[in-house]
Design a protein around this motif. Structure first.
Motif, PDB file in Angstrom:
ATOM      1  N   GLN A 680       5.802 -52.770  27.452  1.00 45.06           N
ATOM      2  CA  GLN A 680       5.898 -52.816  25.989  1.00 45.06           C
ATOM      3  C   GLN A 680       7.024 -51.927  25.461  1.00 45.06           C
ATOM      4  OE1 GLN A 680       1.987 -51.898  24.306  1.00 45.06           O
ATOM      5  NE2 GLN A 680       0.994 -52.810  26.094  1.00 45.06           N
ATOM      6  N   GLY A 681       7.798 -51.349  26.391  1.00 41.03           N
ATOM      7  CA  GLY A 681       8.920 -50.510  25.990  1.00 41.03           C
ATOM      8  C   GLY A 681       8.580 -49.050  25.798  1.00 41.03           C
ATOM      9  N   LYS A 682       7.404 -48.617  26.234  1.00 42.40           N
ATOM     10  CA  LYS A 682       6.994 -47.232  26.073  1.00 42.40           C
ATOM     11  C   LYS A 682       7.616 -46.348  27.147  1.00 42.40           C
ATOM     12  CE  LYS A 682       4.145 -48.241  22.668  1.00 42.40           C
ATOM     13  NZ  LYS A 682       4.450 -47.818  21.278  1.00 42.40           N
ATOM     14  N   LYS A 683       7.892 -45.103  26.771  1.00 41.81           N
ATOM     15  CA  LYS A 683       8.338 -44.069  27.706  1.00 41.81           C
ATOM     16  C   LYS A 683       7.139 -43.161  27.960  1.00 41.81           C
ATOM     17  CE  LYS A 683      12.553 -45.643  27.364  1.00 41.81           C
ATOM     18  NZ  LYS A 683      13.156 -46.436  28.454  1.00 41.81           N
ATOM     19  N   VAL A 684       6.603 -43.214  29.180  1.00 36.23           N
ATOM     20  CA  VAL A 684       5.279 -42.657  29.440  1.00 36.23           C
ATOM     21  C   VAL A 684       5.344 -41.334  30.206  1.00 36.23           C
ATOM     22  CG1 VAL A 684       3.018 -43.114  30.467  1.00 36.23           C
ATOM     23  CG2 VAL A 684       4.357 -45.004  29.512  1.00 36.23           C
ATOM     24  N   LEU A 685       4.552 -40.382  29.703  1.00 39.16           N
ATOM     25  CA  LEU A 685       4.278 -39.135  30.416  1.00 39.16           C
ATOM     26  C   LEU A 685       2.864 -39.226  30.971  1.00 39.16           C
ATOM     27  CD1 LEU A 685       4.536 -36.050  31.120  1.00 39.16           C
ATOM     28  CD2 LEU A 685       3.692 -35.603  28.792  1.00 39.16           C
ATOM     29  N   MET A 686       2.713 -39.026  32.287  1.00 32.75           N
ATOM     30  CA  MET A 686       1.401 -39.029  32.932  1.00 32.75           C
ATOM     31  C   MET A 686       1.084 -37.616  33.398  1.00 32.75           C
ATOM     32  SD  MET A 686      -1.307 -40.678  33.993  1.00 32.75           S
ATOM     33  CE  MET A 686      -2.715 -40.050  34.932  1.00 32.75           C
ATOM     34  N   VAL A 687      -0.079 -37.103  33.002  1.00 29.36           N
ATOM     35  CA  VAL A 687      -0.518 -35.768  33.401  1.00 29.36           C
ATOM     36  C   VAL A 687      -1.788 -35.920  34.221  1.00 29.36           C
ATOM     37  CG1 VAL A 687      -1.084 -33.436  32.642  1.00 29.36           C
ATOM     38  CG2 VAL A 687       0.439 -34.860  31.255  1.00 29.36           C
ATOM     39  N   GLY A 688      -1.725 -35.496  35.488  1.00 27.90           N
ATOM     40  CA  GLY A 688      -2.881 -35.634  36.366  1.00 27.90           C
ATOM     41  C   GLY A 688      -3.013 -34.448  37.288  1.00 27.90           C
ATOM     42  N   ASP A 689      -3.924 -34.583  38.272  1.00 27.38           N
ATOM     43  CA  ASP A 689      -4.144 -33.479  39.207  1.00 27.38           C
ATOM     44  C   ASP A 689      -3.398 -33.683  40.522  1.00 27.38           C
ATOM     45  OD1 ASP A 689      -5.604 -35.424  40.496  1.00 27.38           O
ATOM     46  OD2 ASP A 689      -7.558 -34.565  40.036  1.00 27.38           O
ATOM     47  N   GLY A 690      -2.643 -34.783  40.656  1.00 31.06           N
ATOM     48  CA  GLY A 690      -1.832 -35.001  41.839  1.00 31.06           C
ATOM     49  C   GLY A 690      -2.570 -35.625  43.003  1.00 31.06           C
ATOM     50  N   LEU A 691      -3.864 -35.912  42.852  1.00 30.24           N
ATOM     51  CA  LEU A 691      -4.641 -36.474  43.956  1.00 30.24           C
ATOM     52  C   LEU A 691      -4.807 -37.974  43.783  1.00 30.24           C
ATOM     53  CD1 LEU A 691      -7.254 -33.611  44.222  1.00 30.24           C
ATOM     54  CD2 LEU A 691      -5.577 -34.224  45.947  1.00 30.24           C
ATOM     55  N   ASN A 692      -5.768 -38.366  42.939  1.00 30.85           N
ATOM     56  CA  ASN A 692      -6.013 -39.788  42.727  1.00 30.85           C
ATOM     57  C   ASN A 692      -4.954 -40.425  41.838  1.00 30.85           C
ATOM     58  OD1 ASN A 692      -8.347 -39.324  44.153  1.00 30.85           O
ATOM     59  ND2 ASN A 692      -9.623 -39.132  42.323  1.00 30.85           N
ATOM     60  N   ASP A 693      -4.047 -39.609  41.307  1.00 23.70           N
ATOM     61  CA  ASP A 693      -3.102 -40.108  40.307  1.00 23.70           C
ATOM     62  C   ASP A 693      -1.698 -40.319  40.859  1.00 23.70           C
ATOM     63  OD1 ASP A 693      -5.205 -39.590  38.420  1.00 23.70           O
ATOM     64  OD2 ASP A 693      -4.632 -37.489  38.488  1.00 23.70           O
ATOM     65  N   ALA A 694      -1.520 -40.279  42.178  1.00 27.00           N
ATOM     66  CA  ALA A 694      -0.175 -40.332  42.749  1.00 27.00           C
ATOM     67  C   ALA A 694       0.593 -41.572  42.306  1.00 27.00           C
ATOM     68  CB  ALA A 694      -0.240 -40.273  44.273  1.00 27.00           C
ATOM     69  N   GLY A 695      -0.062 -42.729  42.305  1.00 27.05           N
ATOM     70  CA  GLY A 695       0.616 -43.957  41.900  1.00 27.05           C
ATOM     71  C   GLY A 695       1.041 -43.922  40.450  1.00 27.05           C
ATOM     72  N   ALA A 696       0.142 -43.449  39.569  1.00 24.95           N
ATOM     73  CA  ALA A 696       0.460 -43.376  38.144  1.00 24.95           C
ATOM     74  C   ALA A 696       1.544 -42.348  37.879  1.00 24.95           C
ATOM     75  CB  ALA A 696      -0.807 -43.029  37.345  1.00 24.95           C
ATOM     76  N   LEU A 697       1.491 -41.225  38.587  1.00 25.89           N
ATOM     77  CA  LEU A 697       2.526 -40.192  38.423  1.00 25.89           C
ATOM     78  C   LEU A 697       3.895 -40.720  38.818  1.00 25.89           C
ATOM     79  CD1 LEU A 697       0.632 -37.096  39.911  1.00 25.89           C
ATOM     80  CD2 LEU A 697       1.289 -37.390  37.526  1.00 25.89           C
ATOM     81  N   ALA A 698       3.936 -41.505  39.888  1.00 29.66           N
ATOM     82  CA  ALA A 698       5.205 -42.055  40.355  1.00 29.66           C
ATOM     83  C   ALA A 698       5.732 -43.126  39.407  1.00 29.66           C
ATOM     84  CB  ALA A 698       5.049 -42.632  41.751  1.00 29.66           C
ATOM     85  N   GLN A 699       4.837 -43.908  38.816  1.00 27.67           N
ATOM     86  CA  GLN A 699       5.252 -45.012  37.966  1.00 27.67           C
ATOM     87  C   GLN A 699       5.728 -44.541  36.598  1.00 27.67           C
ATOM     88  OE1 GLN A 699       5.671 -48.176  38.701  1.00 27.67           O
ATOM     89  NE2 GLN A 699       6.321 -48.668  36.616  1.00 27.67           N
ATOM     90  N   ALA A 700       5.107 -43.494  36.063  1.00 32.95           N
ATOM     91  CA  ALA A 700       5.462 -43.001  34.734  1.00 32.95           C
ATOM     92  C   ALA A 700       6.889 -42.462  34.715  1.00 32.95           C
ATOM     93  CB  ALA A 700       4.483 -41.911  34.304  1.00 32.95           C
ATOM     94  N   GLU A 701       7.511 -42.457  33.535  1.00 36.29           N
ATOM     95  CA  GLU A 701       8.851 -41.879  33.406  1.00 36.29           C
ATOM     96  C   GLU A 701       8.841 -40.422  33.855  1.00 36.29           C
ATOM     97  OE1 GLU A 701       9.720 -45.605  31.669  1.00 36.29           O
ATOM     98  OE2 GLU A 701       7.960 -44.319  31.417  1.00 36.29           O
ATOM     99  N   VAL A 702       7.773 -39.704  33.475  1.00 33.71           N
ATOM    100  CA  VAL A 702       7.598 -38.318  33.923  1.00 33.71           C
ATOM    101  C   VAL A 702       6.155 -38.145  34.364  1.00 33.71           C
ATOM    102  CG1 VAL A 702       7.752 -35.876  33.313  1.00 33.71           C
ATOM    103  CG2 VAL A 702       9.319 -37.505  32.263  1.00 33.71           C
ATOM    104  N   GLY A 703       5.955 -37.655  35.589  1.00 33.86           N
ATOM    105  CA  GLY A 703       4.621 -37.371  36.099  1.00 33.86           C
ATOM    106  C   GLY A 703       4.464 -35.883  36.319  1.00 33.86           C
ATOM    107  N   ILE A 704       3.466 -35.270  35.678  1.00 29.28           N
ATOM    108  CA  ILE A 704       3.238 -33.829  35.795  1.00 29.28           C
ATOM    109  C   ILE A 704       1.882 -33.592  36.440  1.00 29.28           C
ATOM    110  CG2 ILE A 704       2.918 -31.664  34.535  1.00 29.28           C
ATOM    111  CD1 ILE A 704       4.832 -32.710  32.421  1.00 29.28           C
ATOM    112  N   ALA A 705       1.865 -32.806  37.497  1.00 30.37           N
ATOM    113  CA  ALA A 705       0.623 -32.453  38.181  1.00 30.37           C
ATOM    114  C   ALA A 705       0.198 -31.054  37.744  1.00 30.37           C
ATOM    115  CB  ALA A 705       0.811 -32.496  39.693  1.00 30.37           C
ATOM    116  N   ILE A 706      -1.093 -30.917  37.407  1.00 28.03           N
ATOM    117  CA  ILE A 706      -1.645 -29.624  37.025  1.00 28.03           C
ATOM    118  C   ILE A 706      -2.126 -28.912  38.276  1.00 28.03           C
ATOM    119  CG2 ILE A 706      -3.404 -28.448  35.659  1.00 28.03           C
ATOM    120  CD1 ILE A 706      -1.299 -29.817  33.983  1.00 28.03           C
ATOM    121  N   SER A 707      -1.698 -27.676  38.463  1.00 25.76           N
ATOM    122  CA  SER A 707      -2.012 -26.919  39.680  1.00 25.76           C
ATOM    123  C   SER A 707      -2.984 -25.791  39.364  1.00 25.76           C
ATOM    124  CB  SER A 707      -0.724 -26.345  40.264  1.00 25.76           C
ATOM    125  OG  SER A 707      -1.009 -25.261  41.096  1.00 25.76           O
TER     126      SER A 707
END
Length: 798
Positions: A680-707
């Motif tokens: 839809q033309g969105k620029k997406v930031l994904m914030v996750g814990d880096g475990l179950n979210d690896a695919g979403a973090l990689a797909q988003a324009e910016v993926g941030i893992a909380i440590s």
């Protein structure tokens, strides 16, 4: 028979000449190199030097020391007896053509699997099969194609690599020549030709031509040695059909030199040798300053890397304790859980190791490691928990380098064009257009001014300021973010963070914290044996709920599991002897009759018999409500959770009204959701814990893992944020947007300078010597402006 020499290396082909493209080659290797160059418009490689692929005589025997196993061990960063990885410093890397050649080394040696160039550091990281080829052969291949590496064992003993000394030499030559030419130009400045002062006529008759030819002599090493890199880069760029920013610089230097030489040959005037030598000197001075600054920023980032997180160390009493990774010493026992990154070279001490070295080598097949075998930093344990005895301390810079390795970068960089790239090409085209149009105008209006105008335009519009604005601003912001415990992969990640318009959050481990969470057990009591097996199975997992439950359960003796497996988004299973346990969702443990409670719950089954569940009471991170309230004004928000709807009511109280909440989301569901937003033309930031979210973090324009005190690391993420800084997340986004505004203001300053300078240059009112002085002042002013502004911006961050 007429002697035939190899077109590539110059060796005698004898009777085994291999003909290709009407040329003779001594072997298929030389033929392959020629094919690569010619097919990619790089055949000018041979224009620069005949037999360019020859191995110089001084190379023969020079690298025999690379046959010594102990030296190879020190030089390679990974060596498991099958695959070796070496990072070599190549001083001659200077343009896009160099990058292309070096990153296609696998076509020259089939046993090289990959090679990646770090252009700013002038290094190439080569992965090769050491059973089929050797480090010496790789180095000789590099020398043969004209990229001899600089190898010093001191570099691998932890000493900081010195700045490129060739730049210092060129800067010294240019500075020496510039000073002398300025001194020799004094009589011209004071116009002694027309002076009635005593000695004016004597100067004119006796020394004028001598001084002019001396200035010409001083300019020769400046143009053909000190300024040679600009000519080579511009030439290679044009031959590769790339219009780089060195083109107008090289053209300006060349025109100044030719114009000045013609003036003194035909006695038209003194030429502009002062402008010429001054221009090259100030260009090299800016380059030196830029290189020193890059080196400083890199140093800062290496030692303030993304490791605020801890690793679990087992002390002498056998108890587990969290420790900072930089505090690991030789001989320490480390607990490496499932999916954790091994932070240091060590020896397997306990457990069943199945190491995935794709993070290091790019090979995705896990390696079985037995007791006593060596394990390498950067490997990821894939089969439960293991204990490792450290062989040396952690190299944070090495692990940071792994994270930045281009092997693990997705194609995000192809989705957008950096701000410098988008402006640089247009700028170069614009400058050349203005220069030629103005020159043609003055050729008809006043031919005597035409050449002055042409050279002045090319010099005054030097793109150095534009080239410096972005890297200095973004590099300084990376350093500032690092000091605030927010670590971005590179400047591209920062640029993309400034563009996001949608933010998606995971729940568990992201906006909730495991440190204050509690759980209560409901169901059939577990036996001590079952609880011990449960505890040891949880010990191997890094999921936030697993860590919480592990801390709640009573202490039991540590045992090595016979089998362990973690199913992302579903649960865990482990076995010891005839005992088998499953932990996870009710569906995963195999009891569909038990419905999940409204609260987050983890179900337990022993030997396929359902036992009960642990019900968690989530604690949300401090400042969550404020963060979402701030972000809702500028960004679209959503929550994607793998848990059930038990926390929906609490979330609705915390989050802005009408914030979309999605529950029971599997990893593939999160990935699909991000993709649909991007469609839809969105620029997406994904914030996750880096475990179950690896695919979403990689797909988003910016993926941030909380440590949060766990050594889980995924190359999929673009940034890592210390959990204590979660409440400042929106401030970092705002800061990145302001950083882009600083760059644009820098471009505007440079543009205003160029517009004013070009006005005087085009109208013939600007002498090249003045332009040569103003040009570096523009660059310095941009650097000072960006540095001051980013530091002021950093002070506003908590």
């Amino acid at each position: 028979m007429e002697k035939q020499n190899c077109y590539h290396c110059g060796d005698d082909c004898g009777s085994d000449c291999i003909e290709y493209d009407q040329k003779c080659f001594c072997c298929n290797g030389c033929k392959t190199v020629y094919e690569i160059f010619s097919e990619n418009n790089l055949s000018y490689y041979y224009d620069l030097q005949s037999s360019a692929g020859s191995t110089p005589a001084k190379i023969e025997g020079k690298y025999d020391f690379l046959e010594t196993e102990s030296i190879v061990e020190r030089l390679t960063e990974f060596n498991d007896g099958n695959i070796q990885i070496v990072n070599l410093y190549i001083p001659l890397i200077h343009c896009s053509s160099c990058i292309w050649i070096l990153e296609n080394m696998n076509k020259l040696n089939l046993f090289i699997s990959s090679s990646q160039v770090n252009f700013s550091e002038k290094t190439v990281r080569i992965t090769y099969n050491c059973r089929k080829t050797t480090l010496k052969e790789v180095v000789l291949l590099l020398a043969k194609i004209g990229y001899e590496p600089y190898i010093s064992l001191e570099d691998f003993d932890g000493k900081k690599k010195q700045i490129d000394r060739s730049l210092i030499y060129k800067l010294g030559v240019a500075g020496f020549a510039f000073g002398n030419v300025m001194f020799l130009s004094f009589p011209e400045y004071f116009d002694l030709n027309s002076s009635e002062a005593a000695g004016g006529e004597f100067w004119l008759n006796q020394y004028q031509s001598v001084f002019r030819w001396l200035m010409f002599a001083f300019s020769l090493p400046v143009v053909f040695y000190a300024g040679s890199d600009y000519f080579i880069s511009a030439y290679k760029g044009l031959r590769s059909k790339i219009l780089n920013i060195d083109v107008p610089i090289a053209l300006g230097v060349l025109v100044l030199f030719l114009r000045s030489t013609l003036e003194i040959i035909f006695d038209w005037g003194s030429g502009f040798f002062d402008s010429l030598t001054g221009l090259v000197f100030f260009l090299l001075l800016g380059k030196f300053f830029q290189q020193k600054t890059y080196s400083f920023l890199s140093f800062e980032r290496d030692y303030k890397s993304y490791f605020p997180i801890a690793v679990t160390r087992i002390n002498k009493d056998g108890k587990e304790e969290s420790t900072q990774v930089h505090e690991i010493k030789q001989g320490d026992r480390l607990l490496i859980r499932n999916e954790e990154l091994i932070p240091v070279d060590g020896v397997l001490f306990k457990g069943r190791a199945q190491i995935d070295y794709s993070f290091v080598t790019g090979e995705s097949v896990p390696v079985e490691i037995e007791f006593g075998d060596k394990v390498f930093a950067g490997g990821r344990q894939m089969n439960g928990s293991i204990e490792v005895e450290a062989l040396k301390s952690v190299s944070q810079s090495y692990l940071t380098q792994l994270w930045s390795n281009s092997v693990f970068k997705t194609d995000k960089s192809t989705r957008f064009q950096t701000i410098t790239d988008s402006i640089g090409k247009r700028f170069t085209v614009g400058v050349l257009t203005v220069a030629f149009l103005a020159t043609f105008f003055w050729l008809f209006q006043d031919p005597s001014r035409a050449m002055n105008v042409f050279t002045a335009v090319l010099i005054i519009a030097c793109p150095c300021a534009i080239a410096l604005a972005s890297p200095f601003t973004l590099g300084n912001m990376l350093r500032i973010f690092g000091q605030k415990k927010f670590y971005l992969r590179d400047t591209n990640a920062l640029e993309q963070l400034a563009r996001v318009d949608t933010a998606i959050f995971d729940k568990t481990g992201t906006i909730t914290t495991a440190k204050r969470s509690t759980a209560t057990y409901e169901g059939m009591p577990l036996t001590q044996e079952e609880e011990s097996l449960l505890k040891n199975t949880l010990r191997a997992s890094n999921h936030p709920l697993s860590r919480t439950l592990y801390d709640i359960l009573s202490d039991y003796n540590i045992i090595t599991l016979d089998d362990y497996e973690e199913h992302l988004g579903k649960g865990l299973e482990g076995s010891k002897g005839d005992k088998y346990i499953k932990i996870g969702s009710s569906e995963f443990v195999g009891n569909m009759e038990v419905s999940d409670s409204l609260n987050t719950a983890v179900h337990v089954a022993s030997n396929n018999s359902y036992k009960g569940k642990y019900v968690f009471h989530n604690e949300y991170r401090e400042g969550v409500s404020k963060v979402f309230e701030e972000m809702s004004d500028a960004l679209q928000l959503a929550i994607l959770s793998g848990d059930n709807e038990g926390e929906k009511a609490n979330l609705e109280k915390l989050l802005p009204k009408l914030t979309p909440l999605y529950f029971n989301q599997k990893p593939e569901d999160k990935l699909a959701f991000i993709t649909s937003l991007q469609d839809q033309g969105k620029k997406v930031l994904m914030v996750g814990d880096g475990l179950n979210d690896a695919g979403a973090l990689a797909q988003a324009e910016v993926g941030i893992a909380i440590s949060e005190n766990i050594n889980v690391f995924s190359p999929a993420c673009d940034g890592i944020m210390d959990a204590s800084k979660f409440k400042q997340l929106y401030q970092y986004i705002v800061a990145s947007k302001k950083a882009m505004k600083i760059i644009k203001l820098s471009f505007l300053l440079s543009l205003l300078y160029n517009v004013v300078g070009l006005y005087f240059a085009v109208t013939g009112q600007l002498e090249p010597v003045i332009a040569a002085i103003l040009m570096p002042l523009s660059s310095i002013s941009v650097v000072v402006f960006t540095t001051v502004m980013t530091n002021l911006l950093g002070r506003k961050l908590d």
